[in-house]
Design a protein around this motif. Structure first.
Motif, PDB file in Angstrom:
ATOM      1  N   TYR A 205      28.911  50.636  56.290  1.00 48.29           N
ATOM      2  CA  TYR A 205      29.788  51.101  55.163  1.00 48.29           C
ATOM      3  C   TYR A 205      29.803  52.591  54.877  1.00 48.29           C
ATOM      4  CZ  TYR A 205      30.909  51.689  49.983  1.00 48.29           C
ATOM      5  OH  TYR A 205      31.551  52.303  49.043  1.00 48.29           O
ATOM      6  N   THR A 217      35.748  48.229  53.084  1.00 52.01           N
ATOM      7  CA  THR A 217      35.161  48.446  51.512  1.00 52.01           C
ATOM      8  C   THR A 217      35.060  47.178  51.052  1.00 52.01           C
ATOM      9  OG1 THR A 217      36.987  48.983  50.367  1.00 52.01           O
ATOM     10  CG2 THR A 217      35.802  50.879  51.308  1.00 52.01           C
ATOM     11  N   SER A 218      33.986  46.819  50.221  1.00 44.46           N
ATOM     12  CA  SER A 218      33.816  45.670  49.636  1.00 44.46           C
ATOM     13  C   SER A 218      34.779  44.829  49.004  1.00 44.46           C
ATOM     14  CB  SER A 218      32.693  45.400  49.003  1.00 44.46           C
ATOM     15  OG  SER A 218      32.838  45.952  47.464  1.00 44.46           O
ATOM     16  N   ARG A 219      35.859  45.472  48.413  1.00 45.12           N
ATOM     17  CA  ARG A 219      36.877  44.942  47.435  1.00 45.12           C
ATOM     18  C   ARG A 219      36.161  44.084  46.378  1.00 45.12           C
ATOM     19  NH1 ARG A 219      42.784  45.177  48.919  1.00 45.12           N
ATOM     20  NH2 ARG A 219      42.665  46.416  51.226  1.00 45.12           N
ATOM     21  N   ASN A 325      39.581  54.067  47.414  1.00 43.79           N
ATOM     22  CA  ASN A 325      39.022  55.041  46.655  1.00 43.79           C
ATOM     23  C   ASN A 325      39.484  56.485  47.321  1.00 43.79           C
ATOM     24  OD1 ASN A 325      37.144  56.188  44.692  1.00 43.79           O
ATOM     25  ND2 ASN A 325      36.039  57.092  46.644  1.00 43.79           N
ATOM     26  N   ASP A 356      41.853  45.828  38.973  1.00 46.81           N
ATOM     27  CA  ASP A 356      40.219  46.371  38.795  1.00 46.81           C
ATOM     28  C   ASP A 356      40.114  47.315  37.658  1.00 46.81           C
ATOM     29  OD1 ASP A 356      40.691  48.919  40.000  1.00 46.81           O
ATOM     30  OD2 ASP A 356      39.687  48.267  41.730  1.00 46.81           O
ATOM     31  N   ASP A 358      39.576  49.726  34.938  1.00 45.30           N
ATOM     32  CA  ASP A 358      38.333  49.800  34.046  1.00 45.30           C
ATOM     33  C   ASP A 358      38.237  51.246  33.450  1.00 45.30           C
ATOM     34  OD1 ASP A 358      35.277  48.810  33.710  1.00 45.30           O
ATOM     35  OD2 ASP A 358      35.276  50.793  34.321  1.00 45.30           O
TER      36      ASP A 358
HETATM   37  P1  FAD Z   1      33.538  49.759  47.623  1.00 40.80           P
HETATM   38  O1  FAD Z   1      33.500  51.038  48.220  1.00 40.80           O
HETATM   39  O2  FAD Z   1      33.120  48.771  48.068  1.00 40.80           O
HETATM   40  O3  FAD Z   1      32.294  50.234  46.363  1.00 40.80           O
HETATM   41  C1  FAD Z   1      31.620  48.865  45.704  1.00 40.80           C
HETATM   42  C2  FAD Z   1      31.638  48.930  44.407  1.00 40.80           C
HETATM   43  O4  FAD Z   1      31.153  50.130  43.819  1.00 40.80           O
HETATM   44  C3  FAD Z   1      33.087  48.972  43.696  1.00 40.80           C
HETATM   45  O5  FAD Z   1      33.620  47.784  43.587  1.00 40.80           O
HETATM   46  C4  FAD Z   1      32.898  49.683  42.474  1.00 40.80           C
HETATM   47  O6  FAD Z   1      32.257  48.858  41.387  1.00 40.80           O
HETATM   48  C5  FAD Z   1      31.778  50.741  42.739  1.00 40.80           C
HETATM   49  N1  FAD Z   1      32.461  52.074  42.945  1.00 40.80           N
HETATM   50  C6  FAD Z   1      32.541  52.430  44.076  1.00 40.80           C
HETATM   51  N2  FAD Z   1      33.150  53.802  43.970  1.00 40.80           N
HETATM   52  C7  FAD Z   1      33.161  53.991  42.611  1.00 40.80           C
HETATM   53  C8  FAD Z   1      33.617  55.191  41.925  1.00 40.80           C
HETATM   54  N3  FAD Z   1      33.945  56.365  42.424  1.00 40.80           N
HETATM   55  N4  FAD Z   1      33.365  55.210  40.682  1.00 40.80           N
HETATM   56  C9  FAD Z   1      32.871  54.000  40.067  1.00 40.80           C
HETATM   57  N5  FAD Z   1      32.524  53.006  40.576  1.00 40.80           N
HETATM   58  C10 FAD Z   1      32.587  53.087  41.838  1.00 40.80           C
HETATM   59  N6  FAD Z   1      36.994  51.776  39.950  1.00 40.80           N
HETATM   60  C11 FAD Z   1      37.150  50.518  39.156  1.00 40.80           C
HETATM   61  O7  FAD Z   1      36.402  49.630  39.273  1.00 40.80           O
HETATM   62  N7  FAD Z   1      37.968  50.548  38.339  1.00 40.80           N
HETATM   63  C12 FAD Z   1      39.148  51.444  38.189  1.00 40.80           C
HETATM   64  O8  FAD Z   1      40.034  51.426  37.319  1.00 40.80           O
HETATM   65  C13 FAD Z   1      38.843  52.936  39.181  1.00 40.80           C
HETATM   66  N8  FAD Z   1      39.860  53.660  38.697  1.00 40.80           N
HETATM   67  C14 FAD Z   1      39.604  54.840  39.631  1.00 40.80           C
HETATM   68  C15 FAD Z   1      40.561  55.729  39.728  1.00 40.80           C
HETATM   69  C16 FAD Z   1      40.058  56.990  40.217  1.00 40.80           C
HETATM   70  C17 FAD Z   1      41.111  58.263  39.923  1.00 40.80           C
HETATM   71  C18 FAD Z   1      39.190  57.151  41.335  1.00 40.80           C
HETATM   72  C19 FAD Z   1      38.950  58.583  42.078  1.00 40.80           C
HETATM   73  C20 FAD Z   1      38.483  55.936  41.377  1.00 40.80           C
HETATM   74  C21 FAD Z   1      38.547  54.875  40.536  1.00 40.80           C
HETATM   75  N9  FAD Z   1      37.685  53.680  40.603  1.00 40.80           N
HETATM   76  C22 FAD Z   1      37.948  52.949  39.852  1.00 40.80           C
HETATM   77  C23 FAD Z   1      36.425  53.697  41.580  1.00 40.80           C
HETATM   78  C24 FAD Z   1      36.741  53.443  42.987  1.00 40.80           C
HETATM   79  O9  FAD Z   1      38.040  53.757  43.504  1.00 40.80           O
HETATM   80  C25 FAD Z   1      36.923  51.758  43.105  1.00 40.80           C
HETATM   81  O10 FAD Z   1      35.740  51.371  42.239  1.00 40.80           O
HETATM   82  C26 FAD Z   1      36.839  51.223  44.464  1.00 40.80           C
HETATM   83  O11 FAD Z   1      37.898  51.939  45.396  1.00 40.80           O
HETATM   84  C27 FAD Z   1      36.784  49.771  44.594  1.00 40.80           C
HETATM   85  O12 FAD Z   1      37.056  49.253  45.674  1.00 40.80           O
HETATM   86  P2  FAD Z   1      35.739  48.499  46.535  1.00 40.80           P
HETATM   87  O13 FAD Z   1      35.272  47.491  45.445  1.00 40.80           O
HETATM   88  O14 FAD Z   1      36.276  48.109  47.933  1.00 40.80           O
HETATM   89  O15 FAD Z   1      34.776  49.807  46.558  1.00 40.80           O
END
Ligand code: FAD
Length: 453
Positions: A205, A217-219, A325, A356, A358
């Motif tokens: 990761y 990433t995990s989605r 992200n 997602d 939030d």
């Molecule tokens: P992974 O990379 O697999 O991460 C695992 C988990 O960690 C995510 O599911 C999430 O819960 C948490 N996480 C990871 N990165 C972040 C981060 N930067 N901030 C907070 N939590 C994080 N995330 C949301 O869940 N909802 C949103 O509405 C959201 N809006 C965003 C808007 C902007 C402008 C940015 C820069 C980031 C945002 N994020 C948001 C954070 C992040 O982009 C997403 O959580 C991530 O892309 C989700 O994909 P994943 O589950 O594959 O993440």
């Protein structure tokens, strides 16, 4: 006596302390979800569809006992309580500004029937991690250290011999809009995806998480949004995993901690949902997204800026209700620093389209990029949409996946189609702004704002 279990961001059966508390109240349990028009108002088709699918899946988890009502919770919950003669209402504690206000109103409307909050959608409840002097953390790294030291309990078991209350009719969840793809949702889908990630991408990761072309990433964000899985379960699974000491696992836990950090910031500073945290940047000059900047903003929203990395991201958002992200950071920077539009406009657009979506992670993610938030990237860090693309999508695979007008350009050259002979031949637009010039303009506005405070 019947206990009501009012589900909100916790559509699951496993690891749900509020369910244990409802069961321990002694009688049968009536699980209910209230589709609140105030919250649904900000959701576009993708989020409504995801919620609808999540409710259908939760209905299965709850063996058909889940009751869905549409309306204001302060009316619907007391009405149900009266209908079944419930003795208590059980929830996971809410931490968003709207959720807290709503729960206070419902508590008042319930009168003598207690609203009992047990657990939260986080490993550590927002507000519980504090500095030595009792104050909240402003910066992520010390927060994350204190968060680990605070620790969290083991996942809650499913109560044995649960009895569901089944005398109440349910409003069918609204049907999904077939135009918007619904991805597998619900507790079973969440666990399946989580196990796939644990066995596949967790270990690497840290190396692959920034590459939107790799889909590494995990989605899990959409599953966490509806609470189909609790982060405490995920943390327990990682702690028991053979790769638990890997850099990949360490980095993944840190990302989960960002989610907790932003919820904590929102808990302490509810106004930060829609207002700049940094006071010295509150005087920044922005363009009006409904006025002079409307054409540029529309091009951004629809993925027609002429910058392929930005456009691929915005088109992924519209097609899938999700965006990687790294690309979220790039498109947010483009709106704020290339088009000079205040971040809440983009945050609202994201909340409308993200499955997602939030309020804590989204709005603080936007503030982080805009440089106006707590622990923000410095304002003068402006993402370059070309070099970001070349670095994180080196072969251009991600761009070609979402921008068919550029499918004829091979390799990383796709990030600068204006340099490729015939690059713009298939309808891809010219750049709407010059990034170098707008970067300089953003920095000029930043200096001017700081000079006036
Ligand atoms: P992974 O990379 O697999 O991460 C695992 C988990 O960690 C995510 O599911 C999430 O819960 C948490 N996480 C990871 N990165 C972040 C981060 N930067 N901030 C907070 N939590 C994080 N995330 C949301 O869940 N909802 C949103 O509405 C959201 N809006 C965003 C808007 C902007 C402008 C940015 C820069 C980031 C945002 N994020 C948001 C954070 C992040 O982009 C997403 O959580 C991530 O892309 C989700 O994909 P994943 O589950 O594959 O993440």
């Amino acid at each position: 006596m019947t206990a009501l279990l009012w589900l909100r961001r916790d559509l699951r059966l496993h690891d749900l302390p509020a369910l244990l508390a409802a069961h321990e109240a002694g009688g049968d349990v009536l699980p209910v979800f209230v589709a609140d028009p105030t919250l649904l108002g900000s959701a576009g088709a993708a989020r409504r569809n995801s919620l609808s699918a999540a409710l259908a899946a939760a209905g299965n988890s709850y063996d058909g006992a889940l009751v869905v009502r549409v309306g204001s919770p302060e009316t619907e919950i007391p009405t149900l309580v009266r209908e079944v003669g419930a003795g208590s209402v059980h929830v996971s504690r809410e931490s968003t500004p709207y959720g807290r206000r709503r729960d206070s109103r419902v508590e008042r409307a319930l009168g003598d029937v207690p609203l009992v909050a047990t657990g939260t959608p986080y490993a550590v409840g927002p507000g519980l991690v504090r500095k030595a002097d009792g104050g909240p953390f402003q910066v992520f790294t010390p927060f994350s250290r204190a968060w680990r030291e605070h620790g969290w309990p083991a996942p809650a078991p499913i109560p044995a011999r649960l009895a569901w209350h089944r005398t109440v009719d349910s409003a069918a969840p609204w049907s999904a809009d077939p135009a918007t793809a619904v991805v597998p949702t619900g507790e079973v889908a969440a666990r399946a995806r989580w196990e796939e990630f644990l066995e596949g991408d967790l270990e690497g990761y840290d190396r692959h998480r920034d590459r939107p072309d790799l889909d590494a990433t995990s989605r899990m964000s959409v599953h966490l949004k509806y609470g189909a899985i609790h982060p405490r379960t995920m943390l327990a699974n990682i702690a028991a995993h053979p790769a638990r000491r890997s850099e990949g696992a360490r980095r993944f836990v840190a990302e989960l901690c960002w989610r907790e950090f932003y919820a904590d910031v929102l808990w302490h500073r509810p106004a930060s949902a829609w207002a700049d945290l940094r006071e010295d940047l509150r005087g920044m000059a922005y363009e009006d997204p409904a006025g002079a900047a409307v054409g540029h903003v529309r091009a951004w929203e629809e993925g027609r800026t002429g910058y392929p990395f930005v456009d691929a991201g915005m088109r992924q958002l519209l097609a899938e209700g999700w965006m990687h992200n790294r690309v979220r950071m790039g498109v947010a920077s483009f709106l704020v620093k290339d088009l000079h539009v205040w971040w809440p406009h983009g945050a609202r657009y994201f909340l409308e389209h993200l499955r997602d979506g939030d309020i804590a992670s989204n709005n603080h993610g936007w503030q982080w990029v805009a440089g106006t938030g707590t622990d923000a990237a410095p304002y003068f860090r402006v993402f370059n949409p070309v070099t970001q693309g070349e670095r994180y999508d080196p072969d251009g695979t991600y761009v070609r996946r979402y921008v068919p007008e550029l499918a004829h350009i091979a390799g990383g050259a796709v990030h600068q189609p204006w340099r490729v002979p015939d690059g713009l031949l298939h309808g891809y637009p010219e750049r709407i702004v010059d990034h170098g010039a707008e970067r300089a303009e953003a920095l000029r506005r930043y200096e001017a704002a700081r000079a006036t405070t």
